[in-house]
Motif scaffolding. Structure first.
Motif, PDB file in Angstrom:
ATOM      1  N   SER A 138       0.825  -1.216   0.000  1.00 29.77           N
ATOM      2  CA  SER A 138       0.000   0.000   0.000  1.00 29.77           C
ATOM      3  C   SER A 138       0.854   1.258   0.000  1.00 29.77           C
ATOM      4  N   GLU A 139       1.883   1.266   0.853  1.00 28.22           N
ATOM      5  CA  GLU A 139       2.758   2.434   0.944  1.00 28.22           C
ATOM      6  C   GLU A 139       3.543   2.634  -0.348  1.00 28.22           C
ATOM      7  N   ALA A 140       4.101   1.544  -0.898  1.00 24.75           N
ATOM      8  CA  ALA A 140       4.884   1.654  -2.128  1.00 24.75           C
ATOM      9  C   ALA A 140       3.998   2.028  -3.309  1.00 24.75           C
ATOM     10  N   ARG A 141       2.816   1.469  -3.384  1.00 23.64           N
ATOM     11  CA  ARG A 141       1.876   1.780  -4.469  1.00 23.64           C
ATOM     12  C   ARG A 141       1.551   3.276  -4.476  1.00 23.64           C
ATOM     13  N   ARG A 142       1.245   3.815  -3.294  1.00 26.40           N
ATOM     14  CA  ARG A 142       0.920   5.241  -3.214  1.00 26.40           C
ATOM     15  C   ARG A 142       2.126   6.099  -3.571  1.00 26.40           C
ATOM     16  N   ALA A 143       3.307   5.726  -3.074  1.00 27.25           N
ATOM     17  CA  ALA A 143       4.513   6.511  -3.363  1.00 27.25           C
ATOM     18  C   ALA A 143       4.794   6.540  -4.860  1.00 27.25           C
ATOM     19  N   PHE A 144       4.629   5.407  -5.531  1.00 27.57           N
ATOM     20  CA  PHE A 144       4.890   5.367  -6.977  1.00 27.57           C
ATOM     21  C   PHE A 144       3.892   6.232  -7.731  1.00 27.57           C
ATOM     22  N   LEU A 145       2.603   6.057  -7.469  1.00 27.64           N
ATOM     23  CA  LEU A 145       1.572   6.751  -8.252  1.00 27.64           C
ATOM     24  C   LEU A 145       1.544   8.251  -7.968  1.00 27.64           C
ATOM     25  N   VAL A 146       1.632   8.626  -6.700  1.00 23.10           N
ATOM     26  CA  VAL A 146       1.623  10.053  -6.353  1.00 23.10           C
ATOM     27  C   VAL A 146       2.878  10.736  -6.889  1.00 23.10           C
ATOM     28  N   GLY A 147       4.025  10.069  -6.726  1.00 21.42           N
ATOM     29  CA  GLY A 147       5.267  10.648  -7.243  1.00 21.42           C
ATOM     30  C   GLY A 147       5.267  10.774  -8.746  1.00 21.42           C
ATOM     31  N   TYR A 148       4.642   9.826  -9.425  1.00 21.58           N
ATOM     32  CA  TYR A 148       4.554   9.860 -10.898  1.00 21.58           C
ATOM     33  C   TYR A 148       3.776  11.075 -11.363  1.00 21.58           C
ATOM     34  N   ASP A 149       2.626  11.309 -10.744  1.00 17.72           N
ATOM     35  CA  ASP A 149       1.804  12.458 -11.150  1.00 17.72           C
ATOM     36  C   ASP A 149       2.473  13.787 -10.810  1.00 17.72           C
ATOM     37  N   ARG A 150       3.278  13.781  -9.749  1.00 19.63           N
ATOM     38  CA  ARG A 150       3.958  15.023  -9.366  1.00 19.63           C
ATOM     39  C   ARG A 150       5.147  15.330 -10.270  1.00 19.63           C
ATOM     40  N   SER A 151       5.850  14.306 -10.701  1.00 16.43           N
ATOM     41  CA  SER A 151       7.071  14.543 -11.480  1.00 16.43           C
ATOM     42  C   SER A 151       6.836  14.571 -12.977  1.00 16.43           C
ATOM     43  N   VAL A 152       5.728  13.990 -13.440  1.00 15.42           N
ATOM     44  CA  VAL A 152       5.430  13.962 -14.878  1.00 15.42           C
ATOM     45  C   VAL A 152       3.974  14.366 -15.088  1.00 15.42           C
ATOM     46  N   PRO A 153       3.700  15.508 -15.748  1.00 14.65           N
ATOM     47  CA  PRO A 153       2.307  15.889 -16.041  1.00 14.65           C
ATOM     48  C   PRO A 153       1.584  14.775 -16.792  1.00 14.65           C
ATOM     49  N   LYS A 154       0.285  14.613 -16.541  1.00 12.52           N
ATOM     50  CA  LYS A 154      -0.465  13.483 -17.089  1.00 12.52           C
ATOM     51  C   LYS A 154      -0.389  13.400 -18.605  1.00 12.52           C
ATOM     52  N   LEU A 155      -0.396  14.556 -19.270  1.00 13.47           N
ATOM     53  CA  LEU A 155      -0.359  14.541 -20.729  1.00 13.47           C
ATOM     54  C   LEU A 155       1.017  14.165 -21.280  1.00 13.47           C
ATOM     55  N   ARG A 156       1.999  14.037 -20.391  1.00 13.17           N
ATOM     56  CA  ARG A 156       3.352  13.718 -20.839  1.00 13.17           C
ATOM     57  C   ARG A 156       3.804  12.362 -20.300  1.00 13.17           C
ATOM     58  N   GLN A 157       2.860  11.582 -19.777  1.00 16.55           N
ATOM     59  CA  GLN A 157       3.190  10.287 -19.191  1.00 16.55           C
ATOM     60  C   GLN A 157       3.254   9.191 -20.253  1.00 16.55           C
ATOM     61  N   ALA A 158       3.720   8.012 -19.829  1.00 18.12           N
ATOM     62  CA  ALA A 158       3.998   6.918 -20.753  1.00 18.12           C
ATOM     63  C   ALA A 158       2.773   6.431 -21.511  1.00 18.12           C
ATOM     64  N   SER A 159       1.581   6.670 -20.979  1.00 19.21           N
ATOM     65  CA  SER A 159       0.362   6.204 -21.643  1.00 19.21           C
ATOM     66  C   SER A 159       0.162   6.833 -23.006  1.00 19.21           C
ATOM     67  N   HIS A 160       0.840   7.944 -23.280  1.00 17.87           N
ATOM     68  CA  HIS A 160       0.679   8.646 -24.556  1.00 17.87           C
ATOM     69  C   HIS A 160       1.714   8.235 -25.602  1.00 17.87           C
ATOM     70  N   CYS A 161       2.572   7.255 -25.282  1.00 17.47           N
ATOM     71  CA  CYS A 161       3.565   6.785 -26.257  1.00 17.47           C
ATOM     72  C   CYS A 161       2.868   6.044 -27.397  1.00 17.47           C
TER      73      CYS A 161
END
Length: 460
Positions: free
Chosen positions: A402-425
């Motif tokens: 739970s702790e690692a899951r939250r750290a990964f997802l929250v950190g991802y959204d903070r460091s990479v704007p959603k429109l620039r994330q891997a889902s848009h490759c």
């Protein structure tokens, strides 16, 4: 000509879009706290930084070169670019340069393509405030896109203009070994007469030392050494992880160094920290290094390794923050060379690193801009950071899931704007030929995106 204009306009548009996130990406690499300031780190040792104890190496041409060289690839960035696209905080650069010079650093390495094209200008402004004869300025022929003689020579003259100098102490053919190997080298430098031009410039004294930086395969490296050209120096990637365990297109540094040593060619080192990864190890490896030398930073081990080889002329570091500059100055003022036993210890550490599945991204940004707007380096850097911190759970059964899951997802959204994330490759693959580490970038982005979706859905 029109194609070049369009390319320049695209670059300007790109700068307007990415100014803020580029700064965030650089900050993430060097461990910023959430308020954007450098996190207090073990890198800052106690005590004053010596001003008169820098270790120097003497080149065959008689230069007294500081063992610590300033790599100008990661200058501090502004929150947003200026109207002309400039992303660099010039006041911060001036402060770092002044401090470095006051503490013995005299070698500064840049390129026309660093910091989204503005590094040479910022470096030139900072260095112009100091006596030219006390400085050693290095830059590169970074003619990756346009190989014509006209464009390449224009790039060379533009470097002199941006750096505000009428000669260059060290000039490099940039990133040899990429693309189609020997054929690409011939296209960039032989068939267009550019190497002949640079040799003439060296003869005229406007280039004092001519060399090349290498990211490539063994056959290309050996081929350049076989040419009837006197190379004054060669720049290679060398650190204790790559010494015997280089990945992708890179050759083990042990081989590269040995071949240059046999020919008495001075070696300049890039990536002593492997793009920052050797200063951001996982907790287990940090504890391993700290047990041996608790008073020294994790990064200092890597710098001592690079500096311990006698034919190394200079070790480059891209120091964004003052604490990193101070730590590296302490390491080389003066250098305490590694013992043979310590070299064995670092080899064991490198073998342990191979067990952790980080992606060999050095955050060089050569893959950028992505035509679909992805912030490729920020995505990969975030993933590596989470691997090193133990925040990449493999299963929902993990104790810290739970702790690692939250750290990964929250950190991802903070460091990479959603429109620039891997889902848009889209998998276009335009980035792959530019990666010095030969990462299959679309493959890694798809893998990370699938992992993110699994975390979101809780389906691991």
């Amino acid at each position: 000509m029109d194609e070049n204009k369009n390319r320049e306009m695209n670059r300007r548009d790109f700068l307007k879009i990415v100014g803020v996130s580029a700064a965030a990406s650089t900050a993430a690499l060097y461990g910023c706290s959430s308020d954007g300031k450098p996190a207090s780190s073990e890198a800052a040792a106690l005590g004053e930084v010596p001003t008169d104890k820098m270790t120097y190496r003497t080149s065959p041409t008689g230069d007294k070169v500081s063992l610590l060289g300033y790599g100008c690839m990661r200058w501090p960035l502004k929150p947003a670019p200026d109207a002309d696209g400039n992303v660099i905080d010039q006041d911060a650069v001036n402060e770092l340069v002044d401090y470095a010079i006051a503490h013995g650093v005299n070698y500064f390495d840049t390129s026309p393509v660093y910091c989204q094209g503005f590094s040479e200008r910022a470096t030139g402004v900072a260095l112009k405030r100091h006596p030219r004869e006390k400085l050693l300025i290095a830059t590169k022929m970074s003619n990756f896109q346009n190989y014509t003689r006209e464009n390449s020579i224009k790039m060379y003259h533009q470097s002199l203009k941006e750096l505000q100098t009428d000669y260059l102490d060290y000039y490099l053919l940039h990133s040899i070994g990429g693309g189609e190997g020997i054929k690409t080298f011939h296209d960039r430098y032989i068939d267009n007469g550019v190497l002949d031009f640079l040799l003439e410039e060296r003869e005229a004294g406007r280039i004092r030392n001519l060399g090349w930086s290498f990211h490539g395969y063994t056959d290309v490296f050996d081929y350049l050494l076989s040419l009837d050209v006197k190379w004054d120096f060669v720049q290679i990637q060398m650190n204790y992880a790559d010494w015997r365990h280089a990945s992708g297109r890179n050759v083990n540094a042990e081989y590269l160094y040995a071949e240059l040593e046999k020919r008495n060619i001075p070696v300049v080192i890039m990536e002593p920290l492997l793009g920052g990864r050797l200063s951001k190890l996982n907790d287990h490896l940090v504890a391993r290094l700290k047990q041996r030398r608790p008073e020294n930073s994790v990064a200092s081990w890597a710098f001592r390794f690079a500096g311990s080889y006698p034919d190394v002329l200079c070790v480059l570091s891209g120091m964004t923050y003052m604490e990193h500059l101070q730590d590296n100055l302490r390491t080389y003022s003066p250098l305490e060379p590694l013992t043979d036993e310590e070299k064995d210890f670092l080899e064991e550490t490198a073998q342990l690193m191979l067990k952790f599945p980080t992606i060999p991204c050095n955050d060089c940004k050569y893959c950028m801009p992505c035509p679909y707007g992805l912030d490729i380096p920020a995505i990969l850097v975030h993933y590596n950071k989470c691997v090193n911190e133990g925040n990449v759970p493999k299963s929902s059964q993990d104790k810290n899931y739970s702790e690692a899951r939250r750290a990964f997802l929250v950190g991802y959204d903070r460091s990479v704007p959603k429109l620039r994330q891997a889902s848009h490759c889209t998998g276009c693959g335009q980035c792959n030929p530019h990666c010095p580490q030969s990462i299959d970038i679309p493959k890694q982005l798809v893998r990370i995106d699938e992992y993110v979706e699994q975390l979101k859905q809780g389906t691991l």
